[in-house]
Design a protein around this motif. Structure first.
Motif, mmCIF file in Angstrom:
data_model
loop_
_atom_site.group_PDB
_atom_site.id
_atom_site.type_symbol
_atom_site.label_atom_id
_atom_site.label_comp_id
_atom_site.label_asym_id
_atom_site.label_seq_id
_atom_site.Cartn_x
_atom_site.Cartn_y
_atom_site.Cartn_z
ATOM 1 N N ALA A 37 -52.184 -38.699 52.765
ATOM 2 C CA ALA A 37 -50.990 -38.678 51.925
ATOM 3 C C ALA A 37 -50.973 -37.455 51.019
ATOM 4 C CB ALA A 37 -50.917 -39.961 51.100
ATOM 5 N N ILE A 38 -52.105 -37.159 50.386
ATOM 6 C CA ILE A 38 -52.188 -35.985 49.511
ATOM 7 C C ILE A 38 -52.024 -34.703 50.320
ATOM 8 C CG2 ILE A 38 -53.683 -34.697 47.944
ATOM 9 C CD1 ILE A 38 -54.912 -37.313 47.046
ATOM 10 N N SER A 39 -52.675 -34.626 51.487
ATOM 11 C CA SER A 39 -52.575 -33.408 52.302
ATOM 12 C C SER A 39 -51.135 -33.165 52.744
ATOM 13 C CB SER A 39 -53.498 -33.512 53.520
ATOM 14 O OG SER A 39 -53.059 -34.511 54.419
ATOM 15 N N THR A 40 -50.426 -34.228 53.136
ATOM 16 C CA THR A 40 -49.029 -34.074 53.545
ATOM 17 C C THR A 40 -48.167 -33.613 52.374
ATOM 18 O OG1 THR A 40 -49.295 -35.804 55.206
ATOM 19 C CG2 THR A 40 -47.050 -35.263 54.546
ATOM 20 N N PHE A 41 -48.392 -34.197 51.215
ATOM 21 C CA PHE A 41 -47.598 -33.824 50.038
ATOM 22 C C PHE A 41 -47.855 -32.370 49.640
ATOM 23 C CE2 PHE A 41 -47.379 -33.438 45.362
ATOM 24 C CZ PHE A 41 -46.009 -33.599 45.219
ATOM 25 N N LEU A 42 -49.115 -31.930 49.639
ATOM 26 C CA LEU A 42 -49.413 -30.545 49.265
ATOM 27 C C LEU A 42 -48.818 -29.570 50.275
ATOM 28 C CD1 LEU A 42 -53.129 -30.812 48.027
ATOM 29 C CD2 LEU A 42 -51.031 -30.759 46.668
ATOM 30 N N ALA A 43 -48.825 -29.940 51.554
ATOM 31 C CA ALA A 43 -48.198 -29.076 52.562
ATOM 32 C C ALA A 43 -46.712 -28.918 52.286
ATOM 33 C CB ALA A 43 -48.435 -29.653 53.958
ATOM 34 N N ASN A 74 -52.205 -21.592 54.411
ATOM 35 C CA ASN A 74 -51.821 -21.716 55.820
ATOM 36 C C ASN A 74 -50.427 -22.298 55.994
ATOM 37 O OD1 ASN A 74 -54.357 -20.744 56.616
ATOM 38 N ND2 ASN A 74 -55.240 -22.793 56.673
ATOM 39 N N PHE A 75 -49.912 -22.967 54.955
ATOM 40 C CA PHE A 75 -48.595 -23.598 55.063
ATOM 41 C C PHE A 75 -47.473 -22.683 54.598
ATOM 42 C CE2 PHE A 75 -51.653 -27.096 54.483
ATOM 43 C CZ PHE A 75 -51.430 -27.777 55.665
ATOM 44 N N ILE A 76 -47.799 -21.454 54.170
ATOM 45 C CA ILE A 76 -46.747 -20.492 53.818
ATOM 46 C C ILE A 76 -46.060 -20.047 55.108
ATOM 47 C CG2 ILE A 76 -46.271 -18.236 52.811
ATOM 48 C CD1 ILE A 76 -48.673 -18.605 51.003
ATOM 49 N N PRO A 77 -44.755 -20.125 55.190
ATOM 50 C CA PRO A 77 -44.055 -19.717 56.424
ATOM 51 C C PRO A 77 -44.394 -18.288 56.827
ATOM 52 C CG PRO A 77 -42.566 -20.897 54.966
ATOM 53 C CD PRO A 77 -43.836 -20.688 54.192
ATOM 54 N N ALA A 78 -44.445 -18.063 58.133
ATOM 55 C CA ALA A 78 -44.907 -16.776 58.666
ATOM 56 C C ALA A 78 -44.015 -15.611 58.262
ATOM 57 C CB ALA A 78 -45.015 -16.863 60.182
ATOM 58 N N ASP A 105 -41.222 -38.354 53.067
ATOM 59 C CA ASP A 105 -41.482 -39.777 53.252
ATOM 60 C C ASP A 105 -41.944 -40.367 51.921
ATOM 61 O OD1 ASP A 105 -42.087 -42.299 54.042
ATOM 62 O OD2 ASP A 105 -43.655 -41.742 55.470
ATOM 63 N N MET A 106 -41.118 -41.238 51.361
ATOM 64 C CA MET A 106 -41.435 -41.796 50.051
ATOM 65 C C MET A 106 -42.603 -42.776 50.099
ATOM 66 S SD MET A 106 -39.523 -40.034 48.295
ATOM 67 C CE MET A 106 -38.116 -38.951 48.515
ATOM 68 N N ASP A 107 -42.988 -43.248 51.300
ATOM 69 C CA ASP A 107 -44.136 -44.152 51.400
ATOM 70 C C ASP A 107 -45.450 -43.456 51.057
ATOM 71 O OD1 ASP A 107 -42.514 -46.231 52.153
ATOM 72 O OD2 ASP A 107 -42.752 -45.880 54.314
ATOM 73 N N LEU A 108 -45.436 -42.115 51.066
ATOM 74 C CA LEU A 108 -46.665 -41.382 50.720
ATOM 75 C C LEU A 108 -47.168 -41.749 49.334
ATOM 76 C CD1 LEU A 108 -45.758 -37.771 51.951
ATOM 77 C CD2 LEU A 108 -47.316 -39.376 53.059
#
Length: 570
Positions: free
Chosen positions: A328-334, A362-366, A548-551
């Motif tokens: 959940a934390i990894s998805t939110f930070l991404a 790594n999640f910064i757009p190319a 996703d608010m369930d995060l």
């Protein structure tokens, strides 16, 4: 008899042999009289007991130090030990072998006193088993004699190669090693004092590494399990492996060997280290961070600290595997990085801030242009459109200094989409926040703090100390409007690294910056991560983000060992 080398503060050096027991003190009746006000009439004594030579301090006011530590009773002594009594430095050069061997049976190996020789350690150094050593005390004496031979050979090798007159950075490493090996082979052939049974190939390799490489640090740099190397002095090396500190058995031959290695590290980078500039930050070719401190501020000898970085580029999946955070934390930070939320990673020293910053990049757009700014280059961003800037200290004339703040200002003219500052430490904090608030959303940085609230307080302090003539209320408004998310990292006592809190900066009310916690982590073990059931305002206002608010209601238990930057499978 035992042989001692005496060195006094005035520069006088004496090599003498003494009978045991040896009384040391200010009195003329002592076997070793030292006439100084810091020395008691009967200060200390060297005598044979419990299978070796022991030093006992008689409770003197000035005290007695052995290898930099104050002691009341220390032993058994070994060759190379340094004793400081008042103005006199006493180095043990040779031990009475026959007397020591006669008392081996009285020595209790299972309960060695502090400072006693570890025979298992000496066996490891010489690639032997303890059971193979006929007499451990014989090996103690032999180890001290071999160290003296190593020191002499190292000095002769350096003199023969004239290393100080060569530009090591521009020479081929293989050819320099070949030349050093050839010269050292001749020196060893001429050296009649070297024991015949000594492994000469191993000795040559060790001395060549010390003369043209990094000496006993070479295998440590090659070991992927070691994350930090700490040289307290030439004969005291510690390493951090999997979050734990351990004493390393090998040592440098002398203080000069450590100084030579420090010079070889900093010279190719245009840095200098000497009496007028006794501290330096540098890096190795593989990117490892180096800090060196020498005399006069390093009292026990030159100190060297190397922070290694993993050769493998870590990904978010690595942190998930070791339990440093949950899905959940990894998805939110991404999402935060991808949708340009300004993010600060806060934590203590060694908590894994830089490693997490590398992974989030790594999640910064190319298609975006990224400019990184650091005091000493540590970041290794995996991005196609990247510009890396590094601060520079003043030269020998006191000119040419380029601060982080200068680089941040210059980066604003380089058309960046994102600005990544390795660490905010001073006035650059104001310029960094200004960039976040004026068209460079999605920028990232780290800072040292023990909690998100402490991070805000530290930002306020850095801005005010930068000479900004601003009221505190204006500073807080500036911070609240610039930062969206703070990620708090922690290194728990057993060496694990983990994310303990993710908070959102929601604004300012009654002059106080308001925070709301989105996720929390508890160390355990096992580590437990919980969403707080709060939807962040920065995403609630953005209708284009399908989050996703369930995060924010998730709860997970992680059994993995959380080493950020030095991952171990769960």
């Amino acid at each position: 008899m035992m042989e001692l080398a005496l060195q006094f503060e005035g520069g006088l050096k004496v090599l003498r042999r003494f009978d045991l027991p040896l009384q040391i003190g200010r009195s003329a009746h002592c076997g070793l009289p030292i006439r100084a006000w810091r020395v008691a009439r009967r200060h200390a004594c060297l005598e044979l007991r419990d299978g070796g030579i022991w030093l006992e301090d008689y409770g003197s006011l000035g005290g007695t130090e052995v290898n930099g530590r104050r002691v009341a009773l220390y032993g058994p002594l070994r060759c190379g030990d340094e004793i400081v009594i008042g103005p006199c430095l006493i180095q043990v050069r040779a031990l009475p072998v026959d007397d020591v061997l006669g008392n081996v049976s009285e020595f209790d190996r299972s309960s060695q006193a502090e400072g006693a020789v570890s025979f298992e350690l000496l066996a490891e150094v010489s690639s032997l088993h303890v059971s193979d050593i006929a007499d451990p005390h014989e090996m103690v004496v032999r180890d001290g004699a071999l160290l003296m031979h190593r020191q002499r050979l190292h000095e002769r090798l350096v003199q023969a190669l004239q290393l100080r007159r060569r530009d090591i950075g521009s020479m081929n490493d293989a050819s320099l090693r070949a030349e050093a090996t050839r010269v050292l082979g001749g020196l060893i052939t001429e050296d009649e004092g070297l024991p015949l049974e000594e492994d000469r190939e191993a000795l040559i390799q060790a001395l060549v590494d010390e003369a043209v490489g990094l000496g006993p640090l070479e295998p440590l740099l090659a070991d992927p399990d070691i994350s930090e190397i700490m040289v307290n002095r030439h004969d005291e090396i510690f390493v951090e492996s999997r979050g734990r500190l351990h004493r390393y058995p090998l040592v440098f031959s002398s203080e000069e060997a450590v100084l030579g290695i420090i010079e070889r590290i900093v010279a190719p980078l245009g840095r200098r280290i000497d009496d007028s500039s006794p501290m330096v930050d540098a890096r190795l070719r593989d990117g490892s961070r180096v800090n060196a401190v020498i005399a006069p501020i390093a009292l026990r000898g030159a100190s060297l600290t190397i922070r290694k970085f993993p050769k493998k580029r870590l990904q978010m999946t690595d942190l998930l595997l070791v339990g440093a955070l949950d899905s959940a934390i990894s998805t939110f930070l991404a999402y935060c990085v991808r949708y340009r939320k300004n993010l600060i990673i806060s934590g203590g020293t060694g908590s894994g801030k830089t490693s997490l910053l590398n992974i989030l990049s790594n999640f910064i757009p190319a298609g975006e242009r990224v400019v990184t700014i650091e005091d000493a280059a540590e970041l290794r961003l995996d991005h196609a459109h990247l510009v890396s800037l590094e601060a520079r200290p003043a030269n020998i004339e006191g000119r040419g200094r380029v601060d982080i703040r200068d680089l941040v200002r210059n980066a604003l003219r380089m058309r960046p989409d994102r600005i990544v500052v390795g660490e905010c430490r001073g006035g650059e904090a104001f310029d960094m926040l200004a960039a976040m608030n004026t068209g460079h959303e999605g920028s990232l940085t780290t800072l040292h703090a023990n909690s998100p609230r402490d991070a805000l307080a530290r930002l306020e302090t850095m801005i005010l100390m930068a000479g900004m003539d601003l009221p505190l209320s204006a500073v807080r408004e500036h911070i609240a409007s610039s930062i969206d998310i703070i990620v708090q990292q922690m290194r728990v006592p057993d060496g694990r690294r983990m994310i303990t809190s993710v908070v959102e900066v929601t604004g300012i009310e009654s002059g106080r910056i308001q925070l709301q916690e989105l996720f929390t982590g508890q160390a355990g073990p096992p580590a437990i991560y919980c969403g707080r059931g709060i939807v962040p305002d920065c995403f609630a206002r953005d209708a284009d983000v399908a989050l996703d608010m369930d995060l924010f209601n998730a709860r997970s238990v992680c059994e993995g060992r959380a080493w950020i930057g030095d991952t171990e499978q769960a």
